[in-house]
Design an enzyme around this catalytic site. Structure first.
Site, PDB file in Angstrom:
ATOM      1  N   GLY A   1     -44.090 -90.323 -43.145  1.00 56.57           N
ATOM      2  CA  GLY A   1     -45.304 -89.737 -43.429  1.00 56.57           C
ATOM      3  C   GLY A   1     -45.144 -88.099 -43.902  1.00 56.57           C
ATOM      4  O   GLY A   1     -43.960 -87.669 -43.506  1.00 56.57           O
ATOM      5  N   CYS A   2     -46.125 -87.399 -44.395  1.00 59.97           N
ATOM      6  CA  CYS A   2     -46.013 -86.145 -44.943  1.00 59.97           C
ATOM      7  C   CYS A   2     -45.622 -84.967 -43.772  1.00 59.97           C
ATOM      8  O   CYS A   2     -44.934 -84.264 -43.690  1.00 59.97           O
ATOM      9  CB  CYS A   2     -46.866 -85.857 -45.648  1.00 59.97           C
ATOM     10  SG  CYS A   2     -48.676 -85.902 -45.059  1.00 59.97           S
ATOM     11  N   TYR A   3     -46.611 -84.987 -42.781  1.00 65.39           N
ATOM     12  CA  TYR A   3     -46.375 -84.222 -41.638  1.00 65.39           C
ATOM     13  C   TYR A   3     -45.114 -84.519 -40.747  1.00 65.39           C
ATOM     14  O   TYR A   3     -44.358 -83.620 -40.650  1.00 65.39           O
ATOM     15  CB  TYR A   3     -47.593 -84.440 -40.736  1.00 65.39           C
ATOM     16  CG  TYR A   3     -48.855 -83.644 -40.990  1.00 65.39           C
ATOM     17  CD1 TYR A   3     -48.715 -82.285 -41.337  1.00 65.39           C
ATOM     18  CD2 TYR A   3     -50.140 -84.323 -41.188  1.00 65.39           C
ATOM     19  CE1 TYR A   3     -50.145 -81.842 -41.820  1.00 65.39           C
ATOM     20  CE2 TYR A   3     -51.324 -83.716 -41.294  1.00 65.39           C
ATOM     21  CZ  TYR A   3     -51.265 -82.362 -41.814  1.00 65.39           C
ATOM     22  OH  TYR A   3     -52.304 -82.020 -42.145  1.00 65.39           O
TER      23      TYR A   3
END
Length: 346
Positions: A161-163
């Protein structure tokens, strides 16, 4: 370090399809694949309820640049697809449902959703809101945080995921070198641009409505992924900011007594000196400087035992499409950064 001798050196183009091409990450993938000399973009699909339309009609910036029609997807298409790899920029449950069908057809799957990121199936109802229907695939999925990849991935690639990408790249050098205090719980505050919520119109992500607000306290779906990567609990608070794209993550940790600035610098330098997409900065990162690029920028400041690490990425590229392209390049034995610079749009 990835052993490149384990993978094919054939120069034949790798045939690919993007499922979810109408969304932001899917469109970025189309651009990267079109720019990658080792891959061909053979198909682009959107949800079955849509009508076929050119990608350049959905995203006018691709006019005269990418000539492909985004077709409505039906599972029956799998038998007629002549491709080597499918990139899935789909909702989690949709990715989980179609992945076994693609794998059974001998197609490599690069999944950008959260469907295969967590190794514990019992976490999905709490954090993703549904019961995982294919828990047997979780153990086989290769989670590809690329700068920490130790071997060539297999046929099911799970893109972080991005985070978690921004936070994990910031903290793993410290954890791997055992620099953090034994019982320290990192406190992470991260702000994303509105493109992280997807392209679907919603009042909560309208530019006229968005200011700066925190959300997902303790229950955000990326928290267990970050904890899985770091192998320790964290306090993670995401925020939504009034800008298009990018993530800025600020991580606060406590070091062991006596850890020097030289030891901290050495940990980051050794981790990333041969990683072309991580830039160690002498000043705090700005999302404006990573937007439209595949980089992760990292900076830190130490005050005694307290350390603040700031990391910045483009959520659609390093946090999604570019990392997926990195993983596919390595999977098929191509240069890791192929297509990652000529295909991005600032």
């Amino acid at each position: 370090m990835v052993n490149m001798s384990l993978v094919s050196s054939s120069e034949q183009k790798i045939r690919s399809a993007v499922l979810g091409a109408a969304g932001y990450s899917g469109a970025e993938l189309c651009a990267l694949l079109a720019a990658n000399p080792y891959f061909s973009l053979d198909y682009a699909f959107a949800s079955g309820g849509r009508t076929a339309e050119p990608l350049s009609q959905l995203y006018p910036r691709f006019t005269n640049a990418i000539d492909i029609v985004v077709e409505p997807w039906q599972d029956e298409r799998i038998s007629s697809l002549q491709i080597d790899v499918a990139f899935l920029a789909l909702p989690h449950e949709a990715s989980e449902a179609v992945t076994p069908l693609l794998l059974a057809a001998g197609i490599v799957v690069v999944d950008l959703s959260g469907a295969f990121r967590l190794k514990q199936a019992d976490l999905y109802p709490k954090y993703y809101g549904y019961q995982h229907q294919h828990p047997e695939l979780l153990a086989n999925a290769d989670y590809c945080l690329m700068e920490w990849l130790s071997e060539v991935p297999g046929d099911l690639i799970s893109v972080p995921g991005c985070y978690p990408t921004a936070c994990s790249l910031a903290l793993l050098p410290l954890i791997k070198n055992e620099l953090l205090a034994e019982h320290n719980i990192p406190v992470i505050n991260a702000t994303s641009g509105v493109s992280g919520a997807g392209r679907k119109a919603a009042l909560s992500t309208s530019f006229c409505e968005v200011g700066l607000n925190a959300y997902g306290f303790f229950g955000h779906r990326h928290r267990p992924e970050i904890e899985q990567n770091l192998r320790r609990k964290v306090v993670f608070t995401p925020h939504l900011g009034n800008f298009k794209r990018g993530i800025l993550a600020t991580s606060v940790v406590t070091l062991k007594a006596g850890i020097t600035p030289e030891q901290v610098k050495q940990a980051f330098t050794e981790a990333y000196q041969h990683k072309p997409l991580v830039r160690l900065l002498s000043q705090s990162p700005n999302v404006a400087n990573v937007a439209g690029t595949p980089y992760c920028d990292i900076y830190w400041q130490q005050d005694g035992e307290q350390l603040v690490v700031v990391s910045a990425i483009d959520n659609l590229l390093k946090g999604a499409a570019a990392q997926a392209m990195q993983a596919a390049n390595v999977r098929f034995g191509k240069p890791e950064t192929a297509g990652l610079f000529s295909g991005v749009v600032v």
